[in-house]
Design an enzyme around this catalytic site. Sequence first.
Site, mmCIF file in Angstrom:
data_model
loop_
_atom_site.group_PDB
_atom_site.id
_atom_site.type_symbol
_atom_site.label_atom_id
_atom_site.label_comp_id
_atom_site.label_asym_id
_atom_site.label_seq_id
_atom_site.Cartn_x
_atom_site.Cartn_y
_atom_site.Cartn_z
ATOM 1 N N ARG A 109 -31.211 161.590 106.207
ATOM 2 C CA ARG A 109 -30.936 160.336 105.308
ATOM 3 C C ARG A 109 -31.142 159.372 106.198
ATOM 4 O O ARG A 109 -30.655 159.040 107.373
ATOM 5 C CB ARG A 109 -29.595 160.307 104.679
ATOM 6 C CG ARG A 109 -29.151 159.224 103.777
ATOM 7 C CD ARG A 109 -30.084 159.439 102.428
ATOM 8 N NE ARG A 109 -29.383 158.495 101.541
ATOM 9 C CZ ARG A 109 -30.016 158.056 100.295
ATOM 10 N NH1 ARG A 109 -31.134 158.470 100.260
ATOM 11 N NH2 ARG A 109 -29.542 157.466 99.349
ATOM 12 N N THR A 382 -38.266 160.083 93.813
ATOM 13 C CA THR A 382 -38.159 160.942 95.143
ATOM 14 C C THR A 382 -39.049 161.994 94.999
ATOM 15 O O THR A 382 -39.814 162.107 93.803
ATOM 16 C CB THR A 382 -36.447 161.018 95.032
ATOM 17 O OG1 THR A 382 -35.958 159.979 95.095
ATOM 18 C CG2 THR A 382 -36.176 162.178 96.044
ATOM 19 N N ASN A 402 -36.806 156.121 98.128
ATOM 20 C CA ASN A 402 -36.189 155.477 96.975
ATOM 21 C C ASN A 402 -36.863 154.769 95.998
ATOM 22 O O ASN A 402 -37.346 155.731 95.092
ATOM 23 C CB ASN A 402 -35.145 154.330 97.551
ATOM 24 C CG ASN A 402 -34.210 153.992 96.520
ATOM 25 O OD1 ASN A 402 -33.737 154.640 95.775
ATOM 26 N ND2 ASN A 402 -33.539 152.584 96.755
ATOM 27 N N ASP A 424 -29.363 151.870 97.970
ATOM 28 C CA ASP A 424 -28.518 152.949 97.343
ATOM 29 C C ASP A 424 -26.966 152.640 97.976
ATOM 30 O O ASP A 424 -26.227 153.240 97.732
ATOM 31 C CB ASP A 424 -28.976 154.185 97.938
ATOM 32 C CG ASP A 424 -29.991 154.925 96.822
ATOM 33 O OD1 ASP A 424 -30.092 154.527 95.800
ATOM 34 O OD2 ASP A 424 -30.531 156.048 97.335
ATOM 35 N N SER A 453 -26.372 159.346 98.532
ATOM 36 C CA SER A 453 -27.514 159.957 97.932
ATOM 37 C C SER A 453 -27.049 160.926 96.455
ATOM 38 O O SER A 453 -26.096 161.362 96.542
ATOM 39 C CB SER A 453 -28.465 160.721 98.699
ATOM 40 O OG SER A 453 -29.470 161.429 98.162
ATOM 41 N N SER A 454 -28.112 161.105 95.790
ATOM 42 C CA SER A 454 -27.967 161.926 94.610
ATOM 43 C C SER A 454 -28.794 163.245 94.937
ATOM 44 O O SER A 454 -28.678 164.185 94.131
ATOM 45 C CB SER A 454 -28.327 161.333 93.403
ATOM 46 O OG SER A 454 -27.593 160.273 92.964
ATOM 47 N N GLY A 474 -35.264 161.751 90.942
ATOM 48 C CA GLY A 474 -34.591 161.534 89.621
ATOM 49 C C GLY A 474 -33.371 160.818 89.780
ATOM 50 O O GLY A 474 -32.675 160.317 88.802
ATOM 51 N N GLY A 475 -33.106 160.096 91.280
ATOM 52 C CA GLY A 475 -32.007 159.401 91.304
ATOM 53 C C GLY A 475 -30.781 159.854 90.726
ATOM 54 O O GLY A 475 -30.501 161.230 91.025
#
Length: 574
Positions: A109, A382, A402, A424, A453-454, A474-475
């Site tokens: 990340r 993403t 992002n 984010d 993050s997701s 897809g966030g």
Amino acid sequence: MNKIATHSFLILFLAVLSCKSHLPVTSYNPYQYTIQKSFTGSNGAVVSAHPLASKVGVEILKQGGNAVDAAIAVQLVLAVVYPGAGNLGGGGFMIAHLQDGSDIAIDYREKAPGAAHRDMYLDKEGNPVMQLSRRGHLSAGVPGTVAGLFASMKYAALPFEKLVQPAIDLAEYGFVITEAEAGGLNHIRPDLERYNSSKIAFLKPNEWKKGDTLIQADLAETLKRIRDKGQKGFYEGETARLIVAEMKKANGIISEEDLKNYTAKERKPVIFNYKGYTLVSMSLPSSGGIILKQCLKMIEDKSIGKMGFQSANAVQLMVEAERRAYADRAEYMGDADFVRVPVDTLLSDHYIRKRMEDYVPGKAGSSEQTKAGILPKESEETTHLSVADQWGNVVAVTTTLNDGYGSRTVAGGAGFLLNDEMDDFSAKPGVPNMYGALGTEANAIAPGKRMLSSMTPTIVLKDGSPYIVVGTPGGTTIPTSLFQSIVNVIDFNLSAENAVNKPKFHHQWLPDEVFVEEGFPQSVSDSLSSMGYTVTRRSSIGRTELIKIEKSKDGKLVLEAVADKRGDDAAEGY
Ligand code: GLY
């Protein structure tokens, strides 16, 4: 002569024209390719957002590479052929289950630069200026992808030079772009013009159209520096100098020190049991694995299979699980290297069961009851790739810039887009931003901290062997898409193809709405409305790449790879 005949005429022509000594020999033609949506075979499978990337992954497997080798090569190719989300200038997460039974999680990340500070996106009145965290030089976090690739090399079988060469060739000799890519590049043209003063490959005098060839000479040189100097070819020397020079053009703050100090980290994955299956997913700084476990455990004792796929009762149950998991995300989660996150409690079966005590079947819950911050809006651009090899190694990787095309800022002379991952973070913890959204202290900006993050690359094991390899962009919709894809296979017995492609829904606590994709059954939406839910139709959710692995009667692997119908995604194998 036979060999030459396998190349497209154009490759040969371009190679001769540019007097290159290296002539790429490939089984795929970057100037003419088709998109295959599913593949079933027994030797290896790759699913990714772009057909050329999936094809390269299979080439690497055929050359004796394992799933990690293929995943590395696919990421490098995506950085060339899928500039909207594939990247060198972003970050990501890798989850792997290896032949020897080990489970690996690698965190690459992005990090906040050393000069970042909590209020860096606030104006004089203390209000967040979203443009600053989403576009241009200041929105970029310190990229993690290249460090992640080299951290992954520990598990690879082939030399890095071999894995990076297809990406170099595709950047140097070019490839033909799809209609979706042409549309994407045309759409961001005003931003590219605004945020770039160097000559960049993504801008040309006229509009892009399907079939145009995209050649990225600067990116090819960057990739060669990485090939020749390893991680230092990116984080030090010429590439680092170009990134920092770009930063200095427009108030960017990434320094040579930030780049030199960046390290990827091996983490302990989130591992848990769901109905006899073992799930391996990403831990903090991604919220994905925690949310996925919470959602699945909240429904585990509720016989959802009997309710039926896309029955109003099943959707309601899942929505209520999602509501509770996302409330916890907003309240508690951030980079656990910087803030105390009560991970053990959030993951404990007792705590998770208690969260569902106030669930009432057939009646909408309420997000107002819960005291916690509202989730910041997260970009959905993403990309995910899944790989399985013949030896039982499986890899799931999700990476991102992002927003689509990240900050829209190319590191001048280095040819790659920089992320806008700083968005984010919570720009202003505890105070609504311009969208009325709140975040919490746990995800406030601090130098060197990773933004929450997701991304949820996930592997499901059955009797200890890989069964499903899955992930999606897809966030904030990533964990809920994964939740559905997994329940679709395990509880509703859907085929891999239907598990991926059937319309999805999403609830993230706040806003207190059930979002449903186009094609979601109207009768189910109506039933949810009558239970008291606000149902909102929206654009497509995610682009899920799934491989399901079973064994035939004679003990052979049966790899079923499915690429999401929602994009150019492609499944390949052999
Ligand atoms: N930028 C999207 C995510 O990390 O979840």
